[in-house]
Structures are given as structure tokens and as C-alpha cells.
Enzyme design. Structure first.
Site, PDB file in Angstrom:
ATOM      1  N   GLN A   1      11.329   7.647  -0.556  1.00 58.36           N
ATOM      2  CA  GLN A   1      11.926   6.332  -0.303  1.00 58.36           C
ATOM      3  C   GLN A   1      13.192   6.171  -1.144  1.00 58.36           C
ATOM      4  OE1 GLN A   1      10.845   4.047   2.046  1.00 58.36           O
ATOM      5  NE2 GLN A   1      12.767   3.017   1.557  1.00 58.36           N
TER       6      GLN A   1
ATOM      7  N   ASP B   1      12.147  12.520   7.480  1.00 57.41           N
ATOM      8  CA  ASP B   1      13.316  11.639   7.551  1.00 57.41           C
ATOM      9  C   ASP B   1      14.498  12.343   8.219  1.00 57.41           C
ATOM     10  OD1 ASP B   1      13.127   8.999   6.841  1.00 57.41           O
ATOM     11  OD2 ASP B   1      13.232   9.389   4.681  1.00 57.41           O
TER      12      ASP B   1
ATOM     13  N   LYS C   1       5.388   1.138   6.235  1.00 62.64           N
ATOM     14  CA  LYS C   1       5.235   2.468   6.847  1.00 62.64           C
ATOM     15  C   LYS C   1       3.794   2.950   6.700  1.00 62.64           C
ATOM     16  CE  LYS C   1      10.064   3.553   5.799  1.00 62.64           C
ATOM     17  NZ  LYS C   1      10.997   4.221   4.873  1.00 62.64           N
TER      18      LYS C   1
END
Ligand code: NAP
Length: 282
Positions: free
Chosen positions: A94, A117, A50
Site C-alpha cells: 500500500q 498491482d 480491499k
């Protein structure tokens, strides 16, 4: 018949080019923070991937790599600090976290305006209410793949197998928002094979290698394979390779839905950055 492969790499590259062009017109550089706890190899690799794309596009990034033994209070304190940083547009936590940490309060503590997210309950509520919002990256990537290949969604029957907050539920909301008729199936669904065979668009987000067999697929269907499993060192999707003989379109694994998840995170970061500057909220 052999299915046309829907290349996530191709769609992700097209999206990256679109984002790079958009970035060049902005009078500021959006900034994304990655928060990783511990050294889980998959998490390390995901964050690295990412970060690599973010930097290639010209986004500013920062990585907060916390030790495995981080406490809930320490993680919450970092989130509060990142929320308060005016120049920061996105916070990506994460997952999974080490066992001593509870992800739910942490995800709920992230400023919804920086929730790239799309997991914050406020953004989930907006998604289900049909309001513009930050949407989870993997299901957003599925829609993007279909749009890229000009495969219509409206009026089609989308059967989604898997009802996680990460993939299945937001996918259902997105397909519904695009006027598909949606069936959301899970481990307690009865008659799954027959239901799946009714799908014009079949999404497999289960995490069981080769679960979707050719007998579960309507000839000519579009099959989107989200699952990732490692079997004897090889990456496998939820869809058995023989499905290619029945489906009209199929995402490959690897190189299908995975690259889109990363690319959609960049889309969300730009969206968050622009929305925050329109409606500054910290
Ligand atoms: P998850 O939270 O474990 O959810 C799995 C879902 O599959 C659950 O809803 C479960 O039903 C359902 N399921 C399990 N066994 C089933 C069965 N025999 N029949 C029908 N449904 C069944 O997983 P997730 O986070 O959604 O991830 C799913 C897969 O996608 C994983 O392999 C993950 O690694 C992968 N993934 C890929 C990407 C990508 O970018 N391609 C991104 C995220 C995740 P219940 O709810 O009834 O338990």
C-alpha cells in the site's frame, strides 16, 4: 441533456459475482498479502476495503502492518519472505510509504508473478508490448466499466489527462491495446482545453477537484473521473458536476472508478494465482 451515470458499484458487483463463481471452480484458494507501513488513515481505510472484499469473495488474506519507523532493509526482507512463500499468490504494497522509505526498489523487488498491482517494470513492459500480464487496477477498471456498459473503444479518440505510472500511462497502453487513438496529456500540455474537447472518451486522472469544466468536453462524450480530492471534508472528482449537462456518460464521484480499483485487484489476484499454477515460479 444529463449524462447517464456509469456506476462503478454496479460493475464491481458484476465482477465480484463473476469472480466468486470462478473461485468456486478452483481446486485451491488464492492468497493475497497486504503490506502496509505506518497508520496513515487513508492507507488503513484502503487496505481495510480491499481486505473486506477479498474475504467476502473467499480469498485467503494476510495483513502485514509494519511500524511507521520501518527501515528499507526490514521492508525488503519482508518482501523477500513473501516472494518465497509458495502458497502466496499476490503481494500488495500500500502506497504511499513513510518518507524514509523509497518505494521504487521495493516495488521492483516484488516477484512479477505476484505483482497484483501491475507496477513491476517487467509487467509494465509486457503491458506496452501487448502481452498478457498483471495490469494496474485503476486503469483496468476504466476499461471494464466501458465494456460493462457496451461502450465501444476501438477507433475512438481517448484523451487521458495525467501521466502517472499508476493511472495515466497504463491507461494509455490499455486504450491503445483496445485500438483507441490515444492522447496522453499532462501539466505541460499546450492547448489542453482544445485537445480535451476532441475526446470521445475523456479520462481525468489529475487530482485537482473540478478541473474538467463543461467547455473542455465534447457534447456526447464519455467522461471517466479518476481523481479524488477532499474539499472541505467532501470527496470531489477531477470533473466539475456541470459536465453532466454536456457528456453523454459520466462516472459519478464517489461510486465510479474507485470501487472498480478494488474489484480489479481481486481479478488480478485470481489471474496471478492461476498463472502461477500454470507456470510455477516460486
Ligand atoms: P499523480 O501521480 O499526482 O499525477 C497527476 C498527473 O496529473 C500528472 O501527470 C500531472 O502532470 C497531471 N497534472 C497535474 N496538474 C495538471 C494540470 N493543471 N493540467 C494537466 N495535467 C495536470 O496522481 P495519480 O496517482 O495519477 O492520481 C491522480 C488522481 O487520481 C488523484 O486524485 C488520486 O487520488 C486519484 N486516484 C484515484 C483512484 C481511483 O481508484 N479512483 C486510484 C488511484 C488514484 P505532470 O506529470 O506533468 O506533473
Amino acid at each position: 441533456m444529463s449524462a447517464v451515470l456509469l456506476s462503478g458499484h454496479e460493475v464491481a458487483e458484476a465482477l465480484a459475482a463473476e469472480l466468486a463463481a470462478e473461485l468456486a471452480t478452483l481446486p485451491f484458494i488464492p492468497k493475497l498479502a497486504f503490506v502496509r507501513v505506518g497508520e496513515d488513515p487513508a492507507s488503513v481505510a484502503y487496505v481495510r476495503g480491499k481486505n473486506r472484499l477479498a474475504q467476502r469473495l473467499g480469498l485467503a488474506t494476510e495483513l502485514h502492518a509494519l511500524p511507521e519507523a520501518t527501515t528499507q532493509a526490514e521492508l525488503m526482507a519482508l518482501i523477500a519472505q513473501l516472494n518465497a512463500e509458495p502458497a502466496l499468490d499476490g503481494v500488495l504494497l500500500q502506497l504511499p510509504l513513510p518518507p524514509q522509505l523509497d518505494s521504487k526498489p521495493v516495488l521492483e523487488a516484488i516477484d512479477p508473478a505476484k505483482d497484483v498491482d501491475g507496477f513491476h517494470p517487467m509487467n509494465v513492459g509486457r503491458l506496452w508490448s501487448g502481452q498478457p500480464t498483471l495490469v494496474p487496477c485503476t486503469p483496468a477498471g476504466l476499461i471494464r466499466i466501458l465494456d460493462h456498459y457496451q461502450l465501444p473503444i476501438e477507433g475512438r479518440h481517448a484523451v487521458i489527462i495525467g501521466r502517472s505510472n499508476l493511472v495515466g500511462k497504463p491507461a494509455a497502453a490499455l486504450f491503445l491495446g483496445r485500438h483507441a487513438t490515444v492522447t496522453l496529456a499532462h501539466s505541460r500540455t499546450r492547448g489542453l482545453e482544445g485537445l480535451a474537447r476532441q475526446a470521445d472518451i475523456l479520462v481525468a486522472a489529475i487530482g485537482k477537484a473540478g478541473f474538467v469544466k463543461p467547455t473542455m468536453v465534447k457534447p456526447g462524450a464519455i467522461v471517466l473521473d479518476v481523481g479524488i480530492s477532499r474539499v472541505e471534508g467532501r470527496l470531489m472528482g477531477d470533473v466539475a458536476p456541470e459536465v453532466a449537462a454536456v457528456a453523454a456518460y459520466l462516472t459519478p464521484m464517489p461510486g465510479g472508478t474507485g470501487p472498480m480499483t478494488v474489484a480489479m485487484l481481486m481479478r488480478n489476484t485470481l489471474d496471478a494465482a492461476q498463472a502461477r499454477r500454470r507456470e510455477p515460479c516460486g
